[in-house]
Design a protein around this motif. Structure first.
Motif, PDB file in Angstrom:
ATOM      1  N   LEU A 164       7.720  -5.360   4.818  1.00  0.00           N
ATOM      2  CA  LEU A 164       8.826  -4.617   4.206  1.00  0.00           C
ATOM      3  C   LEU A 164       8.355  -3.202   3.867  1.00  0.00           C
ATOM      4  CD1 LEU A 164      11.703  -4.623   2.943  1.00  0.00           C
ATOM      5  CD2 LEU A 164      10.615  -5.322   0.800  1.00  0.00           C
ATOM      6  N   ALA A 165       8.889  -2.216   4.591  1.00  0.00           N
ATOM      7  CA  ALA A 165       8.539  -0.815   4.301  1.00  0.00           C
ATOM      8  C   ALA A 165       9.690  -0.210   3.507  1.00  0.00           C
ATOM      9  CB  ALA A 165       8.324  -0.053   5.595  1.00  0.00           C
ATOM     10  N   GLU A 166       9.374   0.380   2.366  1.00  0.00           N
ATOM     11  CA  GLU A 166      10.404   1.015   1.539  1.00  0.00           C
ATOM     12  C   GLU A 166      10.003   2.459   1.244  1.00  0.00           C
ATOM     13  OE1 GLU A 166      12.540  -2.100  -1.237  1.00  0.00           O
ATOM     14  OE2 GLU A 166      10.373  -2.303  -1.482  1.00  0.00           O
ATOM     15  N   ALA A 167      10.996   3.337   1.317  1.00  0.00           N
ATOM     16  CA  ALA A 167      10.712   4.754   1.101  1.00  0.00           C
ATOM     17  C   ALA A 167      11.062   5.150  -0.328  1.00  0.00           C
ATOM     18  CB  ALA A 167      11.522   5.592   2.082  1.00  0.00           C
ATOM     19  N   LEU A 168      10.251   6.039  -0.891  1.00  0.00           N
ATOM     20  CA  LEU A 168      10.530   6.601  -2.217  1.00  0.00           C
ATOM     21  C   LEU A 168      10.945   8.057  -2.026  1.00  0.00           C
ATOM     22  CD1 LEU A 168      10.244   6.241  -5.371  1.00  0.00           C
ATOM     23  CD2 LEU A 168       8.005   7.309  -5.106  1.00  0.00           C
ATOM     24  N   TRP A 169      12.136   8.384  -2.476  1.00  0.00           N
ATOM     25  CA  TRP A 169      12.679   9.730  -2.296  1.00  0.00           C
ATOM     26  C   TRP A 169      12.758  10.454  -3.619  1.00  0.00           C
ATOM     27  CZ3 TRP A 169      13.859  11.122   2.676  1.00  0.00           C
ATOM     28  CH2 TRP A 169      14.020  10.090   3.610  1.00  0.00           C
ATOM     29  N   GLN A 170      12.618  11.794  -3.539  1.00  0.00           N
ATOM     30  CA  GLN A 170      12.962  12.603  -4.699  1.00  0.00           C
ATOM     31  C   GLN A 170      13.971  13.602  -4.172  1.00  0.00           C
ATOM     32  OE1 GLN A 170       9.959  15.152  -6.704  1.00  0.00           O
ATOM     33  NE2 GLN A 170      10.064  13.540  -8.253  1.00  0.00           N
ATOM     34  N   GLY A 171      15.230  13.340  -4.421  1.00  0.00           N
ATOM     35  CA  GLY A 171      16.272  14.116  -3.754  1.00  0.00           C
ATOM     36  C   GLY A 171      16.171  13.867  -2.263  1.00  0.00           C
ATOM     37  N   GLU A 172      16.064  14.953  -1.505  1.00  0.00           N
ATOM     38  CA  GLU A 172      15.975  14.850  -0.051  1.00  0.00           C
ATOM     39  C   GLU A 172      14.549  14.654   0.418  1.00  0.00           C
ATOM     40  OE1 GLU A 172      19.035  16.272   2.269  1.00  0.00           O
ATOM     41  OE2 GLU A 172      19.548  14.869   0.664  1.00  0.00           O
TER      42      GLU A 172
ATOM     43  N   GLN B 162       8.836  11.032  -0.824  1.00  0.00           N
ATOM     44  CA  GLN B 162       7.636  11.073  -1.669  1.00  0.00           C
ATOM     45  C   GLN B 162       6.542  10.153  -1.166  1.00  0.00           C
ATOM     46  OE1 GLN B 162       7.176  12.992  -4.615  1.00  0.00           O
ATOM     47  NE2 GLN B 162       8.855  13.982  -3.513  1.00  0.00           N
ATOM     48  N   ALA B 163       6.945   8.985  -0.721  1.00  0.00           N
ATOM     49  CA  ALA B 163       5.949   7.993  -0.300  1.00  0.00           C
ATOM     50  C   ALA B 163       6.638   6.884   0.475  1.00  0.00           C
ATOM     51  CB  ALA B 163       5.250   7.394  -1.530  1.00  0.00           C
ATOM     52  N   ILE B 164       5.844   6.184   1.245  1.00  0.00           N
ATOM     53  CA  ILE B 164       6.334   4.960   1.850  1.00  0.00           C
ATOM     54  C   ILE B 164       5.450   3.841   1.320  1.00  0.00           C
ATOM     55  CG2 ILE B 164       6.448   3.633   4.016  1.00  0.00           C
ATOM     56  CD1 ILE B 164       7.424   6.228   5.317  1.00  0.00           C
ATOM     57  N   VAL B 165       6.101   2.802   0.823  1.00  0.00           N
ATOM     58  CA  VAL B 165       5.358   1.633   0.364  1.00  0.00           C
ATOM     59  C   VAL B 165       5.469   0.582   1.454  1.00  0.00           C
ATOM     60  CG1 VAL B 165       5.417  -0.277  -1.279  1.00  0.00           C
ATOM     61  CG2 VAL B 165       5.506   2.080  -2.099  1.00  0.00           C
ATOM     62  N   LEU B 166       4.313   0.191   1.950  1.00  0.00           N
ATOM     63  CA  LEU B 166       4.290  -0.800   3.022  1.00  0.00           C
ATOM     64  C   LEU B 166       3.835  -2.124   2.423  1.00  0.00           C
ATOM     65  CD1 LEU B 166       4.646  -1.276   6.036  1.00  0.00           C
ATOM     66  CD2 LEU B 166       2.329  -0.457   6.411  1.00  0.00           C
ATOM     67  N   GLY B 167       4.733  -3.103   2.413  1.00  0.00           N
ATOM     68  CA  GLY B 167       4.431  -4.401   1.810  1.00  0.00           C
ATOM     69  C   GLY B 167       4.279  -5.457   2.887  1.00  0.00           C
ATOM     70  N   ILE B 168       3.253  -6.270   2.730  1.00  0.00           N
ATOM     71  CA  ILE B 168       2.970  -7.291   3.736  1.00  0.00           C
ATOM     72  C   ILE B 168       2.764  -8.633   3.047  1.00  0.00           C
ATOM     73  CG2 ILE B 168       1.325  -8.000   5.551  1.00  0.00           C
ATOM     74  CD1 ILE B 168       0.870  -5.089   6.211  1.00  0.00           C
ATOM     75  N   GLY B 169       3.430  -9.651   3.559  1.00  0.00           N
ATOM     76  CA  GLY B 169       3.241 -11.004   3.044  1.00  0.00           C
ATOM     77  C   GLY B 169       2.784 -11.900   4.184  1.00  0.00           C
ATOM     78  N   ILE B 170       1.672 -12.572   3.984  1.00  0.00           N
ATOM     79  CA  ILE B 170       1.147 -13.458   5.036  1.00  0.00           C
ATOM     80  C   ILE B 170       0.973 -14.863   4.460  1.00  0.00           C
ATOM     81  CG2 ILE B 170      -0.704 -13.831   6.731  1.00  0.00           C
ATOM     82  CD1 ILE B 170      -1.460 -10.895   6.519  1.00  0.00           C
ATOM     83  N   ASN B 171       1.487 -15.858   5.160  1.00  0.00           N
ATOM     84  CA  ASN B 171       1.252 -17.243   4.752  1.00  0.00           C
ATOM     85  C   ASN B 171      -0.145 -17.632   5.211  1.00  0.00           C
ATOM     86  OD1 ASN B 171       3.944 -17.240   3.994  1.00  0.00           O
ATOM     87  ND2 ASN B 171       4.632 -18.212   5.885  1.00  0.00           N
TER      88      ASN B 171
ATOM     89  N   ILE C 231       0.845  -1.188   0.000  1.00  0.00           N
ATOM     90  CA  ILE C 231       0.000   0.000   0.000  1.00  0.00           C
ATOM     91  C   ILE C 231       0.885   1.245   0.000  1.00  0.00           C
ATOM     92  CG2 ILE C 231      -0.303   0.017   2.539  1.00  0.00           C
ATOM     93  CD1 ILE C 231      -3.290   0.854   1.895  1.00  0.00           C
ATOM     94  N   VAL C 232       0.456   2.244  -0.763  1.00  0.00           N
ATOM     95  CA  VAL C 232       1.214   3.494  -0.869  1.00  0.00           C
ATOM     96  C   VAL C 232       0.731   4.451   0.214  1.00  0.00           C
ATOM     97  CG1 VAL C 232       1.713   5.500  -2.335  1.00  0.00           C
ATOM     98  CG2 VAL C 232       1.509   3.222  -3.369  1.00  0.00           C
ATOM     99  N   LEU C 233       1.657   4.865   1.073  1.00  0.00           N
ATOM    100  CA  LEU C 233       1.311   5.841   2.105  1.00  0.00           C
ATOM    101  C   LEU C 233       2.070   7.122   1.780  1.00  0.00           C
ATOM    102  CD1 LEU C 233       1.604   3.495   5.225  1.00  0.00           C
ATOM    103  CD2 LEU C 233      -0.453   4.057   3.916  1.00  0.00           C
ATOM    104  N   ARG C 234       1.371   8.221   1.893  1.00  0.00           N
ATOM    105  CA  ARG C 234       2.034   9.496   1.615  1.00  0.00           C
ATOM    106  C   ARG C 234       1.964  10.363   2.857  1.00  0.00           C
ATOM    107  NH1 ARG C 234       3.709  10.157  -3.540  1.00  0.00           N
ATOM    108  NH2 ARG C 234       2.680   8.976  -5.173  1.00  0.00           N
TER     109      ARG C 234
END
Ligand code: BT5
Length: 254
Positions: A122-130, A133-142, A68-71
């Protein structure tokens, strides 16, 4: 899937029968302007990923994999480490509410059921320079048993939701429940209420654990809890307290 998501304020949902990684899809989408709460769901990931380029196993028809994209409007970079706990706590509370299970959070980003890993975040950040822009929060469930990787392919024992519940549950229903909790906490991750709920579910508190850094050095210590900034609190042999930032420290119960 869309039927189950009805009633949630999601602007756009993309479903893939097969994709590489929903986190990659969501990062690419975010870079092209995906709105806040844009959601990517996949049945099967061929390049699902964990932290530090590790792989996340997502065979078809058995697992829940979404991003999910969080801003965050005003997030201090110091708060970024709180996003994987946001994902983990949302999964924990959804499993508690829906199936009366007692999951725990293995710091920083795993959800355990009966001391075995059922979910990774897995949370990954998207940057534009400094600028963030967004945080992508990824979740995997068995969910179903076939989503559990073979024992020789994983570092920590794994399990699935169906095994704990004792029947086959509906993946999309679980997804909706996780998202509902996540949306309630989103925007509140710096509150003491969030911190208290997170800390309450922390696994191995008061127990001796072994921590190993990427260089392979390891040490044992007593796990005290977490700080409000997400750092792990440990007590060393001499009684002194030490804290660790979220990084690549492997944590194992003794
Ligand atoms: C994680 O990494 O646990 C984060 C996993 C996040 C997966 C989601 S799925 C949706 C989204 N799209 C992506 O591409 N990723 C996210 P980490 O703590 O690094 O743990 C990875 C390790 O867990 C691997 O090295 C394996 O040992 C183990 N593992 C892999 N697949 C597993 C599974 N299905 N169940 C339990 N353990 C697994």
């Amino acid at each position: 899937l869309l039927l189950y998501l009805e009633g949630l304020p999601l602007p756009e949902v993309r479903f893939y029968a097969e994709t590489g990684s929903t986190n990659q899809d969501a990062l690419d989408w975010a870079a092209q302007g995906a709105p806040e709460l844009a959601l990517v769901v996949a049945d099967h990931q061929t390049a699902g990923r964990g932290r530090f380029s590790r792989q996340w196993f997502t065979p078809p028809g058995a697992a829940l994999a979404f991003s999910i994209v969080l801003r965050p409007v005003q997030v201090s970079t110091a708060h970024i480490p709180l996003y994987s706990p946001l994902g983990a706590l949302s999964v924990v509370q959804a499993l508690e509410n829906a199936y009366h299970l007692k999951p725990q959070i293995k710091w920083p980003n795993d959800v355990l059921l009966n001391d075995r890993k059922v979910c990774g975040v897995l949370a990954e950040a998207l940057w534009q320079g400094e600028a963030l822009q967004a945080i992508v929060l990824g979740i995997g469930i068995n969910v179903a048993p076939s989503s559990v990787p073979p024992a020789d392919q994983i570092l920590f024992p794994a399990t699935c939701v169906d095994e704990a519940v004792g029947r086959s549950i509906n993946r999309w229903e679980l997804l909706a429940k996780v998202l509902k909790v996540l949306l309630e906490w989103h925007g509140k991750i710096t509150t003491s209420a969030f911190f208290a709920e997170w800390q309450k579910r922390l696994a191995f508190v008061g127990q001796m654990v072994r921590l190993e850094n990427p260089g392979g050095d390891s040490f044992e210590s007593l796990l005290l809890g977490v700080h409000t900034n997400g750092h792990l609190r440990l007590q060393l042999d001499d009684g002194s307290e030490r804290s660790f930032a979220i990084g690549d420290l492997k944590l194992r119960p003794l």
